[in-house]
Scaffold this active site. Structure first.
Site, PDB file in Angstrom:
ATOM      1  N   ALA A  80     -15.327   3.255  -1.004  1.00 18.86           N
ATOM      2  CA  ALA A  80     -15.073   2.073  -0.185  1.00 18.86           C
ATOM      3  C   ALA A  80     -13.629   1.625  -0.282  1.00 18.86           C
ATOM      4  O   ALA A  80     -13.240   0.630   0.304  1.00 18.86           O
ATOM      5  CB  ALA A  80     -15.999   0.943  -0.627  1.00 18.86           C
ATOM      6  N   GLU A 116       0.838  -1.203   0.000  1.00 19.61           N
ATOM      7  CA  GLU A 116       0.000   0.000   0.000  1.00 19.61           C
ATOM      8  C   GLU A 116       0.870   1.248   0.000  1.00 19.61           C
ATOM      9  O   GLU A 116       1.831   1.344   0.775  1.00 19.61           O
ATOM     10  CB  GLU A 116      -0.885  -0.034   1.248  1.00 19.61           C
ATOM     11  CG  GLU A 116      -2.257   0.502   1.045  1.00 19.61           C
ATOM     12  CD  GLU A 116      -3.126  -0.373   0.139  1.00 19.61           C
ATOM     13  OE1 GLU A 116      -3.178  -0.095  -1.067  1.00 19.61           O
ATOM     14  OE2 GLU A 116      -3.756  -1.312   0.651  1.00 19.61           O
ATOM     15  N   ASP A 142      -4.526   0.935  -9.452  1.00 18.72           N
ATOM     16  CA  ASP A 142      -5.954   0.640  -9.599  1.00 18.72           C
ATOM     17  C   ASP A 142      -6.345   0.463 -11.059  1.00 18.72           C
ATOM     18  O   ASP A 142      -7.072  -0.463 -11.424  1.00 18.72           O
ATOM     19  CB  ASP A 142      -6.790   1.766  -8.978  1.00 18.72           C
ATOM     20  CG  ASP A 142      -6.395   2.027  -7.545  1.00 18.72           C
ATOM     21  OD1 ASP A 142      -5.686   1.190  -6.967  1.00 18.72           O
ATOM     22  OD2 ASP A 142      -6.787   3.075  -7.001  1.00 18.72           O
TER      23      ASP A 142
HETATM   24  C1  GLA Z   1      -5.233   4.644  -4.015  1.00 16.11           C
HETATM   25  C2  GLA Z   1      -4.465   5.018  -5.278  1.00 16.11           C
HETATM   26  C3  GLA Z   1      -3.446   3.945  -5.658  1.00 16.11           C
HETATM   27  C4  GLA Z   1      -2.581   3.578  -4.469  1.00 16.11           C
HETATM   28  C5  GLA Z   1      -3.427   3.304  -3.222  1.00 16.11           C
HETATM   29  C6  GLA Z   1      -2.580   3.116  -1.994  1.00 16.11           C
HETATM   30  O1  GLA Z   1      -6.044   3.540  -4.255  1.00 16.11           O
HETATM   31  O2  GLA Z   1      -5.361   5.199  -6.348  1.00 16.11           O
HETATM   32  O3  GLA Z   1      -2.674   4.369  -6.742  1.00 16.11           O
HETATM   33  O4  GLA Z   1      -1.604   4.536  -4.235  1.00 16.11           O
HETATM   34  O5  GLA Z   1      -4.325   4.355  -2.970  1.00 16.11           O
HETATM   35  O6  GLA Z   1      -1.827   1.968  -2.109  1.00 16.11           O
END
Ligand code: GLA
Length: 738
Positions: free
Chosen positions: A473, A383, A522
């Protein structure tokens, strides 16, 4: 009559405008000419029963586009000119008692966009040499109408105060090649003593040379000449700082604070853009709760100000009053918005018909329809490593966005959000702007904007979409919407684009259009996920390994806290900045380090004296988390689920303590989960500040989890959490098989 008379001693124009004597003076509230016209009520300036932001020409203008000829004849010493120019009134809100402090952020943001639009429009007029935006608030500064409003003057000359500032800026620029304001702002930021409220892009401070007891400047931290340069992200941040500042003013003496607010920016034409720096100036006429600061003898007669207060003290008082930070401004706005929607939320949504049908029902019959389906994701571990060029380990989930799309002639794009029952329309080809009234639509706009930037020209289209993904979420509903839009546009326009590049394009859309500096994770997993696999992604090279998710009797259970994540934009972007600061310090000692991904904990330890403790902790998380992502993939490959679970636990603790992106509710969910036998690991997932947890849990323990964790959580927080058990799903698909 109105005319410009020359003041030869001060070498400046004076506007005479005698008709202004007749203007409406402090009418009772029921007769406010700026409120919307009430059905059956007396006519006002706005003959609607509701409006958003309205701009109209002042009915008692000092300057007019077609002014009457001057009533007197001038001489060589005393020239007279027609009072040509433009005077507009900007109504901030239909509600009589709203203020910049009480308005929802979206409305303040919208106001900034209206200012920018008016600036661009007026700058194009030959008549106008200077666009001056201002607001007078309170009877103490001579306001005659209390309804929230400001004004815009299009002067036919550069007004004298600005002329003077420009001369100083020009001289400084000639000497040093620098913008005078940038140099002064750098001193303010370095000293910090007079800072009142700081956002990511804008900052409010009491200037060193303050002339009024509570004078405040609000300026962009990077060089910016005029409103014409405002980006969508600028306007977001400006709105928060502006709202926060006025809230502070109002909190200072616990009453509406009178002020004159003016915007100083570069004159039209752009010749001075390199040396002039846009900023707001606030001149409040109070020196204490019930004492006015008059511009009297020395000020009015000699132009020499006497300030009864120390700038540093005023700044400290303002810092202590009202919201303490931008995060607080945003959080309060979010709560107020939640309270508003809670009042109007429909009971339960009906299940959606297939999107093809919804599209035809919404926009009528037409040509061939294509569909796209893009999943959300849950990040198993890794993360806040993606934007540090490290490793992430997400999987696509069975919930996502379904979208139907169809081409239409021309350049209009119509988008229907089936779950919300909202439709928006905008034009591609020209510049695309954000829509604060329909924030969901910004992800669609962002992708089409990014496509345009990359040289692809999307044409007109109709889109309809629906999602089973809860918003906020932490399951990437926004990335799924971006991906569905990109694939739909591709299916309609037929341009070639590999999926990893499409992921980068969607990321860019979110970074530069929405203003959220997210990494690539993501969008990448939504496009590249494989059923039954988690994806180990190297965010530097974009090399991806599909790791089979063999969980021998265990499940991935997502627990949505019921608390939509908040502050993601500002706090998230702040974390990114802190990482960049850390990298700079590391690189000073270890030049090979380009990103936190390259650093070891030993190297960080060596740099500990060089960085602030908070930066040290942020870096410690990222470096540790990167190792944990790699170790988790290895543990999964070798079937060591217990080790994987322990790594998840360690990840949460690090996100909670070092990276500080968790919150009380999420920590409670994690603590409760860890007490359930059969739970091997539990952690927060996604960007943080609310959202969901991800749990590795023995299948037979799921009922106990629901029973113990969800019930106890509700009892303690009053919030309803929701459990989503999902297999690893495939990435996005389209009906065209793209
Ligand atoms: C969000 C961002 C991702 C990533 C996460 C943390 O989801 O869109 O790019 O940085 O936070 O891991």
């Amino acid at each position: 009559m109105s005319e410009l008379r020359w003041h030869p001693f001060l070498e400046q124009w004076v506007i005479t405008a005698t008709h202004r004597q007749d203007r409406t003076f402090l009418p009772p509230e029921d007769y406010c000419p700026l409120c919307p016209t009430r059905p059956g009520g007396f006519p006002t300036e706005v003959p609607n029963d509701d409006y958003d932001i309205v701009v109209f020409e002042n009915r008692f203008p000092s300057l007019q586009p077609s002014p009457p000829p001057p009533a007197v004849v001038g001489t060589a010493l005393s020239p007279v000119e027609p009072a040509a120019g433009i005077c507009e009134v900007v109504l901030y809100s239909p509600s009589h008692h709203e203020t910049l402090a009480s308005m929802p952020l979206a409305r303040v943001r919208n106001l900034a966009r209206v200012w920018k639009d008016r600036f661009l429009d007026l700058s194009r007029k030959e008549l106008v040499r200077y666009v001056f935006v201002f607001e007078n608030r309170g009877e103490a500064v001579g306001v005659t109408l209390h309804h929230p409003h400001g004004q815009i003057y299009g002067y036919p000359f550069v007004p004298p105060v600005l002329e003077k500032e420009l001369a100083a800026a020009r001289a400084f620029h000639q000497r040093s090649g620098q913008c005078l304001f940038c140099a002064s702002l750098a001193e303010e930021l370095a000293s910090g003593k007079r800072i009142v409220l700081e956002g990511e892009r804008f900052v409010a401070f009491v200037p060193f040379f303050a002339r009024y007891p509570y004078e405040v400047y609000l300026a962009s931290k990077h060089h910016q000449a005029s409103m014409g340069e405002w980006t969508p992200a600028d306007m977001d941040d400006l709105a928060a700082v502006l709202k926060g500042l006025v809230a502070k003013f109002d909190a200072l003496f616990d009453k509406p604070f009178p002020y004159v607010m003016v915007v100083h920016q570069s004159p039209t034409g752009g010749a001075d853009d390199a040396l002039y720096h846009l900023h707001f100036e606030f001149y409040p006429p109070l020196r204490a709760a019930n004492r006015l600061k008059y511009l009297a003898g020395s000020e009015a007669g000699a132009g020499t100000f006497i300030d009864d207060k120390l700038a540093e003290e005023s700044a400290a008082e303002l810092r202590a009053a009202g919201p303490a930070s931008i995060a607080e401004v945003i959080e309060a706005d979010r709560r107020a918005a939640a309270a508003r929607t809670a009042r109007v939320r429909p009971a339960e949504r009906a299940p959606q018909a297939p999107m093809r049908e919804v599209l035809v029902r919404t926009f009528g019959p037409g040509g061939p329809i294509t569909t796209a389906s893009a999943p959300g994701r849950v990040n198993l571990i890794g993360e806040h490593t993606d934007y540090n060029e490290g490793y992430v380990f997400p999987m696509a989930i069975e919930l996502g966005i379904e979208m139907a799309a169809r081409s239409r002639p021309g350049r209009e794009v119509r988008v229907h959000a089936a779950d919300l029952g909202e439709t928006v329309a905008f034009t591609v080809g020209a510049s695309i702007d954000r829509d604060p009234g329909h924030p969901w639509s910004n992800y669609v706009r962002a992708v089409l904007w990014a496509l345009q930037q990359s040289g692809v020209e999307p044409g007109g289209m109709d889109l309809a979409f629906s999602g089973r993904l809860p918003q906020g979420a932490g399951l990437s509903s926004s990335a799924a919407l971006e991906v569905a839009t990109a694939l739909s546009a591709q299916a309609l326009a037929g341009f070639p684009m590999e999926r990893p590049r499409m992921a980068q394009l969607c990321q860019r859309a979110e970074n530069d259009f929405v203003g959220m500096q997210c990494g690539i994770m993501d969008q990448f997993i939504s496009l590249m996920g494989r059923a039954g696999h988690a994806l180990l992604l190297d965010c530097r090279s974009l090399e991806a390994e599909q790791v089979p998710l063999e969980l021998s009797g265990h499940s991935i259970a997502i627990c949505h806290s019921g608390l939509a994540h908040a502050l993601v934009g500002s706090e998230y972007n702040l974390r990114r900045q802190q990482c960049t600061t850390g990298v700079k310090a590391l690189r000073a000692r270890f030049p090979a380090i380009r990103a936190l991904r390259d650093a070891t904990l030993e190297q960080l330890e060596a740099c500990r004296p060089d960085v602030e403790p908070v930066v040290y902790r942020r870096c410690r998380h990222v470096i540790g988390e990167n190792g944990r992502a790699l170790a988790s993939a290895a543990a999964l490959r070798s079937g060591d689920l217990r080790r994987f679970g322990r790594l998840m636990d360690a990840s949460h603790d690090s996100l909670r303590d070092d990276y500080q992106v968790s919150c009380r509710e999420i920590d409670l969910l994690v603590d409760l989960a860890r007490q359930v036998p059969g739970v091997l690991g539990a952690r927060i997932t996604g960007g943080g500040f609310g959202g969901s947890t991800v749990n590795l849990i023995a299948r037979e323990a799921v009922p106990a989890f629901e029973e113990k964790v969800l019930r106890e959580y509700q009892r303690r927080t009053g919030l309803t959490a929701r459990l989503i058990v999902s297999a690893a799903a495939r990435g996005a698909t389209t009906s065209d098989g793209l």
